[in-house]
Design a protein around this motif. Structure first.
Motif, short mmCIF file in Angstrom:
data_model
loop_
_atom_site.label_atom_id
_atom_site.label_comp_id
_atom_site.label_asym_id
_atom_site.label_seq_id
_atom_site.Cartn_x
_atom_site.Cartn_y
_atom_site.Cartn_z
N VAL A 101 0.85 -1.19 0.00
CA VAL A 101 0.00 0.00 0.00
C VAL A 101 0.89 1.24 0.00
O VAL A 101 1.95 1.26 0.60
CB VAL A 101 -0.93 0.02 1.23
CG1 VAL A 101 -0.17 0.06 2.52
CG2 VAL A 101 -1.91 1.17 1.15
N SER A 102 0.46 2.23 -0.74
CA SER A 102 1.04 3.56 -0.63
C SER A 102 -0.07 4.50 -0.19
O SER A 102 -1.22 4.32 -0.57
CB SER A 102 1.65 4.01 -1.97
OG SER A 102 0.68 3.99 -2.99
N LEU A 103 0.27 5.46 0.65
CA LEU A 103 -0.72 6.38 1.18
C LEU A 103 -0.74 7.62 0.31
O LEU A 103 0.29 8.27 0.12
CB LEU A 103 -0.39 6.73 2.63
CG LEU A 103 -0.24 5.53 3.57
CD1 LEU A 103 0.12 5.99 4.97
CD2 LEU A 103 -1.48 4.68 3.59
N GLU A 104 -1.90 7.97 -0.22
CA GLU A 104 -1.98 9.02 -1.22
C GLU A 104 -2.88 10.16 -0.79
O GLU A 104 -3.92 9.96 -0.16
CB GLU A 104 -2.49 8.45 -2.55
CG GLU A 104 -1.52 7.44 -3.13
CD GLU A 104 -1.90 7.04 -4.55
OE1 GLU A 104 -2.89 7.58 -5.07
OE2 GLU A 104 -1.20 6.20 -5.12
N GLY A 105 -2.44 11.37 -1.15
CA GLY A 105 -3.24 12.57 -0.98
C GLY A 105 -3.67 13.11 -2.33
O GLY A 105 -3.69 12.37 -3.33
N GLU A 106 -3.96 14.39 -2.37
CA GLU A 106 -4.47 14.98 -3.61
C GLU A 106 -3.45 14.94 -4.74
O GLU A 106 -3.82 14.89 -5.91
CB GLU A 106 -4.89 16.43 -3.35
CG GLU A 106 -6.09 16.58 -2.41
CD GLU A 106 -7.35 15.95 -2.99
OE1 GLU A 106 -7.53 15.97 -4.22
OE2 GLU A 106 -8.15 15.42 -2.19
N GLU A 107 -2.17 14.96 -4.42
CA GLU A 107 -1.14 14.99 -5.46
C GLU A 107 -0.45 13.64 -5.65
O GLU A 107 0.63 13.57 -6.23
CB GLU A 107 -0.10 16.07 -5.12
CG GLU A 107 -0.69 17.47 -5.06
CD GLU A 107 0.36 18.52 -4.76
OE1 GLU A 107 1.38 18.57 -5.50
OE2 GLU A 107 0.18 19.29 -3.80
N GLY A 108 -1.07 12.57 -5.15
CA GLY A 108 -0.49 11.25 -5.33
C GLY A 108 0.15 10.73 -4.06
O GLY A 108 -0.19 11.13 -2.95
N VAL A 109 1.14 9.86 -4.23
CA VAL A 109 1.78 9.20 -3.08
C VAL A 109 2.42 10.21 -2.14
O VAL A 109 3.13 11.12 -2.58
CB VAL A 109 2.86 8.20 -3.58
CG1 VAL A 109 3.60 7.59 -2.39
CG2 VAL A 109 2.23 7.10 -4.42
N GLU A 110 2.16 10.03 -0.83
CA GLU A 110 2.76 10.89 0.18
C GLU A 110 3.52 10.11 1.24
O GLU A 110 4.25 10.70 2.03
CB GLU A 110 1.69 11.76 0.85
CG GLU A 110 1.11 12.81 -0.08
CD GLU A 110 0.14 13.75 0.62
OE1 GLU A 110 -0.22 13.47 1.78
OE2 GLU A 110 -0.26 14.76 0.01
N ALA A 111 3.33 8.79 1.29
CA ALA A 111 4.03 7.98 2.29
C ALA A 111 4.01 6.53 1.84
O ALA A 111 3.12 6.11 1.11
CB ALA A 111 3.36 8.12 3.67
N PHE A 112 5.02 5.78 2.29
CA PHE A 112 5.09 4.36 1.99
C PHE A 112 5.08 3.56 3.28
O PHE A 112 5.80 3.88 4.24
CB PHE A 112 6.37 4.03 1.20
CG PHE A 112 6.31 4.45 -0.24
CD1 PHE A 112 5.68 3.66 -1.19
CD2 PHE A 112 6.89 5.64 -0.64
CE1 PHE A 112 5.63 4.05 -2.52
CE2 PHE A 112 6.85 6.04 -1.97
CZ PHE A 112 6.22 5.24 -2.92
#
Length: 431
Positions: free
Chosen positions: A136-147
């Motif tokens: 899983v990758s954690l995504e916000g409005e601009e895409g991936v923000e954390a791994f």
């Protein structure tokens, strides 16, 4: 996770399917100037402490320094304080270079815009479908923000030596669970058969108490609009069951109402309780303390043997806060920390479940020592549920914990009335 609004169980469990404080901020401000060649890293893991996860991560960071010349300087912060303080540090313009972030709190970061977007960096460095290798990758409005760097699922932990001495099998129903607890307390009157926690000093009550028990009874924590549903029939049944463990069955002490999360594992290790619901991230510490031969890990019981309670799934991610003094160096650390070879070290030293699918192809995961990991991943795949984590996650956990305190400390209160009041309090927060 392809969206903060829609983290699916399939995305999170693709691993198994695919391969078989003012003082704190004051200190930060005084040391806010970046030191060349040093990455300040906010973490809950003390590399010199008794948690094998800290030792494993230190090994991984030593290899990173050998490869890049960059040194990782751990700033150890209580786990429940990392994300709130990170939000404040970003707002104050004094963030560290890189930090852990808990899955529970990611929606708060996404709403606040407190993390650097990693999508451009990921697109440049991960090619040929490599991004799909991540659980899983954690995504916000601009895409991936954390791994994700820690994949955590809970289970029922039991003292195997006590179980064998009592002549009982692993309980598969709540009725059998009670009988095992009674056997433990009958054999050792100074211990409890089961222990949980009601103190709000450390949250996590949804993951380790209420989600498995309420969902396992066919209920839900929140409704589709994000409002309270824990006061419905399954929630009432769960709270009544927990109270019965104290007053009717006498296998859990009343002071569980004021016990903190970390105290329950300490009690288990010290032999003061025979059963707890705990996460996979604690497995290595427990067997290091009591020995693998004395520990049994099992699915959480349910109303019937063919209806086990779900495994609550969560985890820790690594992210770069907005305003990081060294985005490039922090990104290199994320790539290193999530590399499959580093995940093999993480698994072997700290019993950390891998967060990249390809890691399971490496030698360690083929050994018998990794069988318990494969069991855990199978439980997560078969009966796993992502932890309910709204933006108001802290308030949700605190409100439920305070309701539990009220129920455990007074056997005359009406559970449905307590939960109705708790539901009103939570709904007032989300309005």
């Amino acid at each position: 996770m392809r969206s903060t609004r829609g983290l699916s169980r399939r995305d999170f469990l693709g691993l198994t399917a695919g391969v078989a404080g003012a003082a704190l901020l004051g200190g930060c401000a005084r040391g806010a100037q970046a030191r060349p060649g040093v990455l300040r890293y906010w973490t809950l893991l003390d590399p010199n402490g008794d948690d094998p996860r800290g030792h494993a991560e230190r090994q991984i960071f030593d290899l990173f320094e050998e490869r890049t010349g960059l040194r990782v300087s751990e700033q150890v912060i209580p786990w429940q304080e990392i994300d709130p303080n990170l939000l404040t540090a970003v707002q104050a313009g004094i963030p560290p270079e890189i930090s852990r972030t808990n899955y529970y709190n990611f929606r708060r970061h996404a709403e606040a815009g407190s993390l650097e977007p990693l999508q451009p960096l990921a697109d440049a460095d991960f090619r040929n479908g490599e991004l799909d290798d991540f659980v899983v990758s954690l995504e916000g409005e601009e895409g991936v923000e954390a791994f994700l760097i820690e994949n955590v699922g809970n289970a029922l932990f039991l003292r195997r030596d006590w179980l064998d001495a009592a002549g009982f099998a692993v309980p598969t129903t709540w009725e059998e669970f009670v009988e095992v607890g009674k056997a433990f307390t009958a054999a050792q009157p100074d211990v409890s058969g089961f222990l949980t926690f009601g103190s709000t000093t450390e949250t996590g009550h949804v993951a380790y108490i209420f989600q498995p028990m309420i969902l396992g009874r066919g209920g839900r924590i929140l409704d589709d609009d994000g409002r309270a549903a824990f006061h419905e029939d399954a929630g009432v049944e769960t709270f009544e069951f927990l109270r019965s463990l104290v007053y009717e069955h006498e296998i859990m002490p009343r002071d569980a109402a004021t016990m903190a999360y970390s105290e329950q594992i300490d009690a288990f290790i010290a032999g003061r309780t025979g059963m707890i619901i705990e996460g996979s991230h604690r497995y290595a510490r427990i067997i290091e303390s009591i020995g693998a031969e004395n520990l049994e890990v099992a699915v959480i019981p349910g109303p019937s043997a063919d209806r086990p309670s779900p495994c609550s799934i969560t985890g820790w991610a690594m992210a770069i806060p907005q305003g990081s003094p060294d985005i490039e160096g922090a990104w290199e650390l994320i790539k290193h920390r999530t590399d499959p070879a580093m995940q093999e070290i993480w698994a072997e030293v700290a019993f950390g479940l891998p967060t990249r699918k390809s890691a399971l192809e490496l030698p360690f995961f083929q050994h018998d020592d990794a069988a318990i990991m494969r069991w855990w991943l199978d439980y997560m795949e078969t009966d796993g549920q992502l932890v309910t984590s709204p933006v108001d996650d802290t308030q949700l956990n605190e409100i439920l914990a305070e309701a539990l305190q009220e129920v455990l400390l007074d056997d005359s209160v009406e559970v449905h009335e307590v939960l109705n009041r708790a539901a009103d309090r939570f709904d007032a927060v989300v309005r």
